[in-house]
Scaffold this active site. Structure first.
Site, PDB file in Angstrom:
ATOM      1  N   GLY A 196      26.786  13.194  67.804  1.00 15.21           N
ATOM      2  CA  GLY A 196      25.482  13.339  67.731  1.00 15.21           C
ATOM      3  C   GLY A 196      24.958  12.188  66.939  1.00 15.21           C
ATOM      4  O   GLY A 196      24.948  11.227  67.440  1.00 15.21           O
ATOM      5  N   THR A 197      24.190  12.509  65.882  1.00 11.86           N
ATOM      6  CA  THR A 197      23.287  11.240  65.339  1.00 11.86           C
ATOM      7  C   THR A 197      24.146  10.293  64.856  1.00 11.86           C
ATOM      8  O   THR A 197      24.035   9.129  65.134  1.00 11.86           O
ATOM      9  CB  THR A 197      22.703  11.961  64.048  1.00 11.86           C
ATOM     10  OG1 THR A 197      21.824  13.054  64.478  1.00 11.86           O
ATOM     11  CG2 THR A 197      21.637  10.781  63.191  1.00 11.86           C
ATOM     12  N   VAL A 198      25.269  10.541  63.946  1.00  9.78           N
ATOM     13  CA  VAL A 198      26.070   9.447  63.520  1.00  9.78           C
ATOM     14  C   VAL A 198      27.105   9.040  64.595  1.00  9.78           C
ATOM     15  O   VAL A 198      27.292   7.484  64.626  1.00  9.78           O
ATOM     16  CB  VAL A 198      27.074  10.032  62.402  1.00  9.78           C
ATOM     17  CG1 VAL A 198      27.920   8.859  61.767  1.00  9.78           C
ATOM     18  CG2 VAL A 198      25.886  10.562  61.441  1.00  9.78           C
ATOM     19  N   GLU A 200      16.614  19.982  57.081  1.00  9.99           N
ATOM     20  CA  GLU A 200      17.004  20.781  58.412  1.00  9.99           C
ATOM     21  C   GLU A 200      16.125  22.149  58.205  1.00  9.99           C
ATOM     22  O   GLU A 200      15.606  22.232  57.339  1.00  9.99           O
ATOM     23  CB  GLU A 200      18.448  21.187  58.418  1.00  9.99           C
ATOM     24  CG  GLU A 200      19.454  19.797  58.329  1.00  9.99           C
ATOM     25  CD  GLU A 200      20.662  20.128  58.469  1.00  9.99           C
ATOM     26  OE1 GLU A 200      21.213  21.290  58.720  1.00  9.99           O
ATOM     27  OE2 GLU A 200      21.625  19.180  58.312  1.00  9.99           O
ATOM     28  N   GLU A 238      34.270   6.693  53.583  1.00 11.15           N
ATOM     29  CA  GLU A 238      32.967   5.814  52.719  1.00 11.15           C
ATOM     30  C   GLU A 238      31.628   6.556  53.168  1.00 11.15           C
ATOM     31  O   GLU A 238      30.712   6.858  52.307  1.00 11.15           O
ATOM     32  CB  GLU A 238      32.964   4.385  53.298  1.00 11.15           C
ATOM     33  CG  GLU A 238      31.861   3.813  52.759  1.00 11.15           C
ATOM     34  CD  GLU A 238      31.941   3.594  51.136  1.00 11.15           C
ATOM     35  OE1 GLU A 238      33.086   2.878  50.892  1.00 11.15           O
ATOM     36  OE2 GLU A 238      31.179   3.995  50.398  1.00 11.15           O
ATOM     37  N   LYS A 242      31.421  15.353  53.859  1.00 12.66           N
ATOM     38  CA  LYS A 242      31.830  15.352  52.357  1.00 12.66           C
ATOM     39  C   LYS A 242      32.273  16.923  52.490  1.00 12.66           C
ATOM     40  O   LYS A 242      33.042  17.181  51.236  1.00 12.66           O
ATOM     41  CB  LYS A 242      30.238  15.089  51.696  1.00 12.66           C
ATOM     42  CG  LYS A 242      29.239  16.330  52.140  1.00 12.66           C
ATOM     43  CD  LYS A 242      27.599  15.868  52.264  1.00 12.66           C
ATOM     44  CE  LYS A 242      27.168  16.609  53.655  1.00 12.66           C
ATOM     45  NZ  LYS A 242      26.141  16.067  54.231  1.00 12.66           N
ATOM     46  N   GLY A 251      12.021  15.184  60.038  1.00 15.41           N
ATOM     47  CA  GLY A 251      13.327  15.127  60.423  1.00 15.41           C
ATOM     48  C   GLY A 251      14.311  14.658  59.431  1.00 15.41           C
ATOM     49  O   GLY A 251      15.562  14.629  59.405  1.00 15.41           O
ATOM     50  N   LYS A 277      29.166  15.595  47.224  1.00 17.66           N
ATOM     51  CA  LYS A 277      29.293  14.168  46.875  1.00 17.66           C
ATOM     52  C   LYS A 277      29.791  13.755  45.514  1.00 17.66           C
ATOM     53  O   LYS A 277      30.606  12.896  45.335  1.00 17.66           O
ATOM     54  CB  LYS A 277      27.902  13.429  47.195  1.00 17.66           C
ATOM     55  CG  LYS A 277      27.511  13.739  48.643  1.00 17.66           C
ATOM     56  CD  LYS A 277      26.018  13.374  48.902  1.00 17.66           C
ATOM     57  CE  LYS A 277      25.776  13.537  50.469  1.00 17.66           C
ATOM     58  NZ  LYS A 277      24.166  13.318  50.624  1.00 17.66           N
ATOM     59  N   GLY A 297      25.622   7.984  52.735  1.00 21.79           N
ATOM     60  CA  GLY A 297      25.656   7.209  54.022  1.00 21.79           C
ATOM     61  C   GLY A 297      25.752   5.823  53.961  1.00 21.79           C
ATOM     62  O   GLY A 297      27.218   5.382  53.745  1.00 21.79           O
TER      63      GLY A 297
END
Ligand SMILES: NC(=O)c1ccc[n+]([C@@H]2O[C@H](COP(=O)([O-])OP(=O)(O)OC[C@H]3O[C@@H](n4cnc5c(N)ncnc54)[C@H](OP(=O)(O)O)[C@@H]3O)[C@@H](O)[C@H]2O)c1
Length: 427
Positions: free
Chosen positions: A10-12, A188, A127, A103, A185, A203, A132
């Site tokens: 997906g995004t990452v 969500e 990390e 996380k 964006g 986090k 991020g």
């Protein structure tokens, strides 16, 4: 050559593939061998992708990665609790090293994951799970390891920081700023985890486990989000020299751990007050190093991909040099966490009161009887029978503050108590 299996594109995941493709020579030189993406697990193999993937690499069968003896490192980028957690455990069981940006899984199941990793002699790097692209996990594990970390203040959620920035700079209500964040964006469609503070809680739980070597059950962390912040609170904060931020705080003292997430007044000249939009920031104090602050984009394809690929490189170098690292972290018992009622803070209180003689005296008496002293009072001109009254207290234990508030609520001259927000004067 080392072989990588990625769970999620997906995004990452797409950012990771892009970085590994465009920087392959550079990465080879750093690791001393080639890194090959062997397989990528997705939900839907026919979906259009924004990166070029060689035929045969995409799969819908997790076993092609988790049980594949050719794969050395599994990179979990599916997100959510399940099946991510069980996939991570299965990959470790099969002797694979793990990189994850998750996380939720690290905060809730880190203890079991690290125990299993130690048993199986594999490494786990995470990390990207906090802030991020901002490097903070490895600095806490390595570069800052000589220090006793006294306190950590983080702006760890880009969505809420963007909303608070819009409310402050463009005079938008919470609802308007949230809608804008969704259009951009940054938020969500279900923004609960961000705006109600849970994302930041996961986090800060991870950071405090590294700083204080104790796993904290995230269920025991005090969490308050930003839904109730009104534009009036933002304006009064400005008038009094503060900015409202969603702070994630972790401190260690003889009484225990103080870990919490809530909106707070931050002095306008403090660096944390200047972190705006989707930027994240970690500000900490170590007994030897003093103050350390770093800030970066807390999310997004390439910043987060940067942190994930750095973890892949780190583990790959360790495999090449055959060096394993395990975190030594104990569990934190519930009674090691200080109850927020016992924590001292200054408070901002915004009330609406009927404009009658003697109201302030009655309120001041209740505060006085409960040992709450006032640092400043702001009363607006009378426009109608109900006027805003804004107070900032000196430092007081929360239990005394809330006892006063419940008594003040009963006064017939008090129309409403609109806001109660902590003021972090001495960050
Ligand atoms: N986005 C960020 O900026 C950011 C920042 C920091 C950390 N993170 C963390 O990074 C992780 C990934 O986030 P993301 O934003 O990249 O998520 P995403 O865009 O929703 O991508 C998830 C990917 O996982 C695949 N997937 C989901 N469930 C699956 C399942 N059960 N089996 C097989 N494949 C599955 C999806 O497949 P399809 O493509 O076929 O649907 C998709 O490719 C999360 O833990 C998140 O918290 C994200």
């Amino acid at each position: 050559m080392l072989k990588i299996g990625i769970l999620g594109l997906g995004t990452v995941g797409s950012g990771v593939v892009k970085i590994m493709q465009q920087n392959s020579v550079n990465i080879h030189n750093k690791v001393g061998t080639d890194l090959k993406i062997e397989k990528i697990l997705v939900n839907n193999i026919n979906k259009e992708r924004i990166v070029d993937i060689e035929p045969g690499v995409l799969t819908e069968n997790e076993s092609d990665i988790l049980d594949n003896p050719a794969i050395d490192i599994v990179v979990e980028l599916i997100g959510g609790e399940e099946p991510a957690y069980k996939y991570i455990m299965r990959a470790i069981e099969n002797g694979k090293h793990i990189v994850t940006a998750n996380k939720l899984v690290i905060a809730k199941h880190g203890k079991e994951i690290f125990k299993k990793a130690e048993e199986k002699n594999v490494q786990v790097s995470y990390e990207a799970s906090v802030a991020g692209g901002l490097p903070i996990i490895r600095p806490l594990q390595n570069s800052l390891a000589a220090n006793r970390i006294e306190k950590i203040y983080g702006i760890l959620n880009g969505t809420t920081n963007y909303i608070l920035t819009k409310m402050s700079e463009d005079n938008q209500s919470f609802e308007e700023a949230l809608l804008k964040a969704q259009e951009m964006g940054y938020a969500e469609s279900d923004p609960t985890s961000d705006v109600d503070g849970y994302d930041a809680a996961y986090k800060i739980t991870i950071l405090s486990s590294l700083a204080y070597q104790r796993f904290v059950d995230v269920e025991n962390v005090y969490v308050e989000g930003i839904r109730n912040i009104a534009i009036d609170d933002i304006k009064f904060a400005k008038e009094m020299g503060y900015v409202i931020k969603l702070l994630a705080i972790a401190k260690n003292s003889d009484e225990g751990l103080d870990i919490r997430v809530h909106p707070a007044f931050v002095p306008e000249n403090h660096t944390l007050a200047m972190i705006n939009n989707t930027y994240n920031c970690v500000y900490l104090h170590g007994d030897a190093v003093g103050e350390v602050m770093s800030s970066a984009e807390g999310a997004g394809q390439m910043p987060t991909g940067s942190a994930v690929v750095a973890d892949i490189i780190y583990i790959s170098k360790n495999i090449n040099y055959n060096k394993q690292e395990y975190p030594k972290i104990d569990s934190c018992q519930k009674n090691n966490i200080i109850d927020t009622k016992e924590i001292e803070s200054s408070f901002y209180i915004r009330l609406s009161v009927f404009d009658k003689p003697g109201v302030m005296a009655k309120i001041a008496k209740i505060f006085g009887d409960n040992n709450v002293s006032l640092a400043s009072v702001l009363q607006k001109e009378r426009l109608n029978p109900v006027v805003p009254l804004v107070l900032i207290t000196h430092s007081v234990k929360e239990k005394y503050l809330y006892k006063s508030i419940s008594e003040i609520k009963e006064l017939e001259d008090v129309n409403d108590i609109n806001s109660v927000i902590r003021v972090e004067k001495h960050i």
